[in-house]
Design a protein around this motif. Structure first.
Motif, short mmCIF file in Angstrom:
data_model
loop_
_atom_site.label_atom_id
_atom_site.label_comp_id
_atom_site.label_asym_id
_atom_site.label_seq_id
_atom_site.Cartn_x
_atom_site.Cartn_y
_atom_site.Cartn_z
N ILE A 168 4.89 -1.03 -3.96
CA ILE A 168 6.11 -0.49 -4.56
C ILE A 168 6.18 1.03 -4.38
O ILE A 168 7.24 1.59 -4.09
N HIS A 169 5.03 1.70 -4.53
CA HIS A 169 5.01 3.15 -4.33
C HIS A 169 5.36 3.51 -2.89
O HIS A 169 6.13 4.47 -2.66
N LYS A 170 4.84 2.74 -1.95
CA LYS A 170 5.14 2.99 -0.54
C LYS A 170 6.63 2.77 -0.27
O LYS A 170 7.26 3.57 0.44
N ASP A 171 7.21 1.70 -0.85
CA ASP A 171 8.65 1.44 -0.69
C ASP A 171 9.47 2.59 -1.28
O ASP A 171 10.50 2.98 -0.71
N LYS A 172 9.01 3.11 -2.40
CA LYS A 172 9.73 4.20 -3.07
C LYS A 172 9.74 5.46 -2.20
O LYS A 172 10.76 6.14 -2.08
N VAL A 173 8.59 5.77 -1.60
CA VAL A 173 8.49 6.95 -0.73
C VAL A 173 9.40 6.79 0.49
O VAL A 173 10.10 7.72 0.90
N THR A 174 9.41 5.57 1.07
CA THR A 174 10.27 5.29 2.22
C THR A 174 11.75 5.46 1.85
O THR A 174 12.53 6.05 2.61
N LEU A 175 12.12 4.93 0.67
CA LEU A 175 13.50 5.06 0.21
C LEU A 175 13.88 6.53 0.03
O LEU A 175 14.98 6.95 0.40
N GLN A 176 12.94 7.30 -0.52
CA GLN A 176 13.20 8.73 -0.74
C GLN A 176 13.47 9.44 0.58
O GLN A 176 14.38 10.27 0.68
N GLY A 183 11.14 2.90 -9.11
CA GLY A 183 10.39 3.83 -9.95
C GLY A 183 10.10 3.24 -11.32
O GLY A 183 8.98 3.36 -11.84
N ASP A 184 11.11 2.58 -11.92
CA ASP A 184 10.91 1.96 -13.24
C ASP A 184 9.86 0.85 -13.16
O ASP A 184 9.00 0.72 -14.06
N LYS A 185 9.93 0.04 -12.09
CA LYS A 185 8.97 -1.06 -11.95
C LYS A 185 7.56 -0.52 -11.72
O LYS A 185 6.59 -1.06 -12.27
N GLU A 186 7.45 0.56 -10.95
CA GLU A 186 6.14 1.17 -10.70
C GLU A 186 5.50 1.64 -12.00
O GLU A 186 4.32 1.39 -12.25
N VAL A 187 6.28 2.29 -12.85
CA VAL A 187 5.77 2.79 -14.13
C VAL A 187 5.32 1.62 -15.01
O VAL A 187 4.25 1.65 -15.64
N THR A 188 6.14 0.56 -15.07
CA THR A 188 5.80 -0.61 -15.89
C THR A 188 4.50 -1.25 -15.43
O THR A 188 3.63 -1.58 -16.26
#
Length: 456
Positions: free
Chosen positions: A321-329, A426-431
């Protein structure tokens, strides 16, 4: 740290633009940039767009936004880049602007003058408390991303550098007054008790019940200080003080409830069944074994409830999920750049088409001096737009403006969708990180308990 303030420009913005682009203040013009206009023709461009406004209730022709940095915190180049980032995020590539970074004072600061009218919808920029709150929020987010400090208390955003520095050193009388009032609130159960504690601290009060504002005055002070949003901050009005006292009582009661609940729901401690008391009591041993089993597998049950077979599976999902978030950013940043370029192209095409008739009239008319004098602004805008389009490699004769407008709208929709995905990730990563931490700590506690029992 950067402090922002904004004010409207009701007259022609040419004087403001001339002031902010002064070469003596901007490293000989190096620290000057513009979007959807050129610095030389910005005043004409703003005026042309303003005349197309669909709303006429506001006389504001432009706005002047100032972003000031703490002395020595950024270089002029960094400040300029941060200012452009702020303008792009606030104005969403829809308003023309000129930005200049000044280095002639003790601290670096940006001046952003932007047109009050949207280049595409021709609606006016909405200037109110909410829009300024957004400016502060975006400004703080950008500063944090660049490793700069931010003002933690938004009510202090209107302070001068002197007030802010004094507050940081603890020498500001207004900040000391806030500290004293906060302490009186913290130790009070009723509003009446709060007033008594403030008086004990050496303050006089008035307007405790009847006037519009409560006011405070420390012994030795000449002037009263209102408990208003403008003076002390929104948390120090009479109504807010009363509400804070009530909320504090509720919070204490809730904490007591949570402590009791935590005690009840506390995971069972590991039971050492090798003790002598379990030797001749098989029923008690079965019960203890069952409790240990419940405790040890509680974390795994929590993981299974969230669809994970093990901690390793959970860790892998957090990493994905973190990797997907960085790619999206990264994709959002690239798309923002494309939106900015296309918006600028559309702006210049509109400017070109709107003012081309005056160029054609000049070309056909024999009395060129008369036409040039009469339509000087329009001809200047046409020439500026034509030159910019040539630099961009765009031929207006072979460009369909409607198709570009549709393309831009689709890009805005795509960006909005990607931003939603980014925030959801981001919300899912924190959870999941919280779940990972809870399960790991629980298993570690059980391991420690087992080892302690073994050593006894």
């Amino acid at each position: 740290m950067a402090i922002t303030k904004i004010h409207p420009i009701k007259t022609a913005p040419g004087r403001s633009i001339k002031y902010i682009t002064n070469p003596a203040k901007t490293e000989e013009g190096i620290l000057v940039s513009a979007y959807a206009c050129s610095v030389e023709t910005a005043a004409f461009d703003f005026d042309s767009t303003f005349r197309k406004a669909t709303q006429h209730e506001s006389a504001n022709k432009a706005f002047h936004l100032i972003q000031s940095f703490a002395p020595g915190e950024v270089t002029p180049g960094q400040a300029h880049d941060i200012g452009i980032e702020l303008a792009d995020q606030i104005l969403q590539n829809r308003f023309s602007y000129v930005i200049a970074t000044h280095t002639d004072k003790g601290h670096v600061h940006n001046h952003i003058v932007f047109c009050s009218v949207d280049n595409f919808t021709h609606k006016k920029y909405l200037d109110n408390k909410e829009s300024y709150k957004k400016i502060r929020t975006v400004n703080d987010r950008i500063c944090e991303a660049h490793g700069l400090s931010t003002i933690k208390n938004p009510d202090r955003a209107k302070e001068t550098w002197k007030e802010h520095n004094e507050a940081g050193r603890g020498t500001s009388w207004k900040q000391q007054m806030r500290i004293d009032i906060n302490e009186a609130i913290r130790t009070s159960l009723t509003y009446t008790q709060f007033l008594s504690k403030v008086h004990e601290m050496g303050y006089e009060t008035k307007g405790e019940y009847d006037l519009k504002y409560i006011a405070f005055r420390k012994d030795g002070m000449e002037r009263w200080v209102r408990g208003s949003e403008r003076s002390l901050g929104k948390d120090f009005t009479r109504e807010r003080i009363q509400k804070r006292i009530a909320e504090q009582i509720e919070l204490k009661a809730q904490k007591r409830t949570d402590r009791i609940k935590k005690t009840i729901e506390e995971p069972a401690q590991f039971i050492d069944t090798s003790q002598e008391r379990f030797a001749d009591k098989p029923g008690l041993k079965r019960w203890a074994d069952k409790q240990n089993l419940k405790s040890e597998f509680q974390s795994y049950r929590i993981l299974q409830e969230h669809g994970y077979a093990s901690l390793d599976d959970l860790a892998a999902d957090v990493k994905r999920i973190h990797k997907d978030k960085v790619t999206l950013q990264e994709d959002i940043a690239a798309l923002e750049h494309e939106i900015k370029e296309l918006s600028q192209t559309i702006k210049y095409l509109n400017q070109y088409y709107d003012n081309k008739p005056y160029h054609d009239k000049l070309r056909r008319n024999k009395n060129k001096r008369l036409i040039q004098t009469k339509y000087d602004t329009e001809l200047t805008l046409y020439t500026g737009a034509r030159n910019m389009l040539q630099r961009l490699g765009i031929n207006p004769q072979y460009t369909n403006l409607n198709e570009l407008d549709t393309q831009l709208q689709n890009m805005h929709n795509q960006r909005d969708s990607m931003l939603q995905q980014y925030h959801q990730a981001g919300d899912k990563e924190v959870t999941l990180q919280k779940l990972q931490k809870m399960a790991t700590e629980h298993l570690q506690d059980i391991a420690v308990q087992k080892e302690e029992k073994r050593m006894l």
